[in-house]
Design a protein around this motif. Structure first.
Motif, PDB file in Angstrom:
ATOM      1  N   PHE A  80       0.828  -1.166  -0.129  1.00 50.15           N
ATOM      2  CA  PHE A  80      -0.018  -0.153   0.033  1.00 50.15           C
ATOM      3  C   PHE A  80       0.709   1.349   0.028  1.00 50.15           C
ATOM      4  O   PHE A  80       0.479   2.325  -0.604  1.00 50.15           O
ATOM      5  CB  PHE A  80      -0.908  -0.218   1.147  1.00 50.15           C
ATOM      6  N   PHE A  81       2.041   1.250   0.694  1.00 44.46           N
ATOM      7  CA  PHE A  81       3.003   2.298   0.452  1.00 44.46           C
ATOM      8  C   PHE A  81       3.523   2.449  -0.892  1.00 44.46           C
ATOM      9  O   PHE A  81       3.209   3.460  -1.444  1.00 44.46           O
ATOM     10  CB  PHE A  81       4.158   1.994   1.294  1.00 44.46           C
ATOM     11  N   GLN A  82       3.796   1.360  -1.708  1.00 44.33           N
ATOM     12  CA  GLN A  82       4.240   1.487  -2.979  1.00 44.33           C
ATOM     13  C   GLN A  82       3.186   2.123  -3.789  1.00 44.33           C
ATOM     14  O   GLN A  82       3.226   2.770  -4.652  1.00 44.33           O
ATOM     15  CB  GLN A  82       4.554   0.062  -3.296  1.00 44.33           C
ATOM     16  N   LYS A  83       1.866   1.688  -3.640  1.00 44.07           N
ATOM     17  CA  LYS A  83       0.848   2.071  -4.440  1.00 44.07           C
ATOM     18  C   LYS A  83       0.489   3.682  -4.186  1.00 44.07           C
ATOM     19  O   LYS A  83       0.226   4.256  -5.347  1.00 44.07           O
ATOM     20  CB  LYS A  83      -0.456   1.389  -4.234  1.00 44.07           C
ATOM     21  N   ILE A  84       0.490   4.195  -3.042  1.00 46.22           N
ATOM     22  CA  ILE A  84       0.227   5.720  -2.879  1.00 46.22           C
ATOM     23  C   ILE A  84       1.494   6.474  -3.271  1.00 46.22           C
ATOM     24  O   ILE A  84       1.219   7.660  -3.836  1.00 46.22           O
ATOM     25  CB  ILE A  84       0.021   5.969  -1.603  1.00 46.22           C
ATOM     26  N   SER A  85       2.652   5.733  -3.428  1.00 47.84           N
ATOM     27  CA  SER A  85       3.900   6.405  -3.860  1.00 47.84           C
ATOM     28  C   SER A  85       3.750   6.644  -5.281  1.00 47.84           C
ATOM     29  O   SER A  85       4.030   7.643  -6.270  1.00 47.84           O
ATOM     30  CB  SER A  85       4.988   5.780  -3.392  1.00 47.84           C
ATOM     31  N   GLU A  86       3.503   5.331  -6.082  1.00 45.15           N
ATOM     32  CA  GLU A  86       3.160   5.369  -7.323  1.00 45.15           C
ATOM     33  C   GLU A  86       2.188   6.385  -7.820  1.00 45.15           C
ATOM     34  O   GLU A  86       2.343   7.182  -8.884  1.00 45.15           O
ATOM     35  CB  GLU A  86       2.922   3.939  -8.019  1.00 45.15           C
ATOM     36  N   PHE A  87       1.203   6.489  -7.074  1.00 50.89           N
ATOM     37  CA  PHE A  87       0.004   7.296  -7.579  1.00 50.89           C
ATOM     38  C   PHE A  87       0.259   8.716  -7.460  1.00 50.89           C
ATOM     39  O   PHE A  87       0.127   9.575  -8.171  1.00 50.89           O
ATOM     40  CB  PHE A  87      -1.181   7.208  -6.795  1.00 50.89           C
ATOM     41  N   ARG A  88       1.376   9.210  -6.358  1.00 51.01           N
ATOM     42  CA  ARG A  88       1.963  10.448  -6.310  1.00 51.01           C
ATOM     43  C   ARG A  88       2.704  10.803  -7.397  1.00 51.01           C
ATOM     44  O   ARG A  88       2.582  12.025  -7.889  1.00 51.01           O
ATOM     45  CB  ARG A  88       2.540  10.541  -4.970  1.00 51.01           C
ATOM     46  N   GLU A  89       3.470   9.885  -7.892  1.00 46.27           N
ATOM     47  CA  GLU A  89       4.307  10.223  -9.118  1.00 46.27           C
ATOM     48  C   GLU A  89       3.619  10.580 -10.316  1.00 46.27           C
ATOM     49  O   GLU A  89       3.681  11.285 -10.982  1.00 46.27           O
ATOM     50  CB  GLU A  89       5.119   9.080  -9.167  1.00 46.27           C
ATOM     51  N   ILE A  90       2.206   9.538 -10.504  1.00 46.48           N
ATOM     52  CA  ILE A  90       1.611   9.987 -11.734  1.00 46.48           C
ATOM     53  C   ILE A  90       0.959  11.289 -11.514  1.00 46.48           C
ATOM     54  O   ILE A  90       0.866  12.136 -12.589  1.00 46.48           O
ATOM     55  CB  ILE A  90       0.277   8.632 -11.784  1.00 46.48           C
ATOM     56  N   LEU A  91       0.642  11.682 -10.312  1.00 47.91           N
ATOM     57  CA  LEU A  91      -0.084  12.982 -10.312  1.00 47.91           C
ATOM     58  C   LEU A  91       0.749  14.077 -10.518  1.00 47.91           C
ATOM     59  O   LEU A  91       0.555  14.929 -11.033  1.00 47.91           O
ATOM     60  CB  LEU A  91      -0.611  13.215  -8.875  1.00 47.91           C
ATOM     61  N   SER A  92       2.108  13.798 -10.233  1.00 46.06           N
ATOM     62  CA  SER A  92       3.191  14.739 -10.459  1.00 46.06           C
ATOM     63  C   SER A  92       3.355  14.966 -11.947  1.00 46.06           C
ATOM     64  O   SER A  92       3.933  15.999 -12.353  1.00 46.06           O
ATOM     65  CB  SER A  92       4.471  14.357  -9.722  1.00 46.06           C
TER      66      SER A  92
END
Length: 149
Positions: free
Chosen positions: A14-26
């Motif tokens: 779940f940490f990996q998923k929110i980190s990946e999503f944050r990168e997508i948003l960036s």
């Protein structure tokens, strides 16, 4: 395939998923390109012992947040990306909670049948809000890897 029944594995996932999503948003939202995100590793809560004297654990407060002002169009882009990204994860029950959108507060949630939750909250600048983009994960109670031995 991850064994998400194990606490440590689920937390990492779940940490990996929110980190990946944050990168997508960036990459997708110009206002989020070069901002500083505040990261919080969260808190592990320990449940009462079971009949075998083993304790489950859950993780709360695993999050990224940034006080940044975005536009209503950016909110829609984030919603589309949230929906597309999390439908491919173990939290594919996706919901947009529109109760407070009229005052500039947006909430998107992805959950699963176990009770895990990914949440994205956005506050647009206004009379009632300080601008904010907030991503968080909640990992429901699970046993640690050593408890399976």
């Amino acid at each position: 395939m991850e064994n998400l029944d194990i606490f440590e594995v689920a937390c990492k996932y779940f940490f990996q998923k929110i980190s990946e999503f944050r990168e997508i948003l960036s990459n997708k939202v110009r206002a989020l390109e070069n901002i500083d995100w505040i990261y919080d590793k969260g808190t592990t809560k320990v449940c009462q012992p079971d009949e075998k004297d083993k304790r489950k654990r859950c993780k709360t407060g695993l999050e990224y947040r940034s006080k940044v002002e975005i536009s209503p169009d950016d909110v829609e882009t984030i919603w589309e990306e949230f929906n597309a990204f999390f439908e491919k994860t173990y939290t594919a029950d996706i919901e947009r909670i529109s109760t407070n959108e009229e005052i500039g507060r947006y909430e998107f949630m992805a959950t699963n049948s176990k009770g895990d939750r990914i949440q994205c909250m956005i506050y647009l600048s206004g009379e009632w809000n300080i601008p904010l983009v907030y991503l968080s994960a909640f990992v429901t109670a699970r046993y640690k890897n050593v408890d399976y031995v």
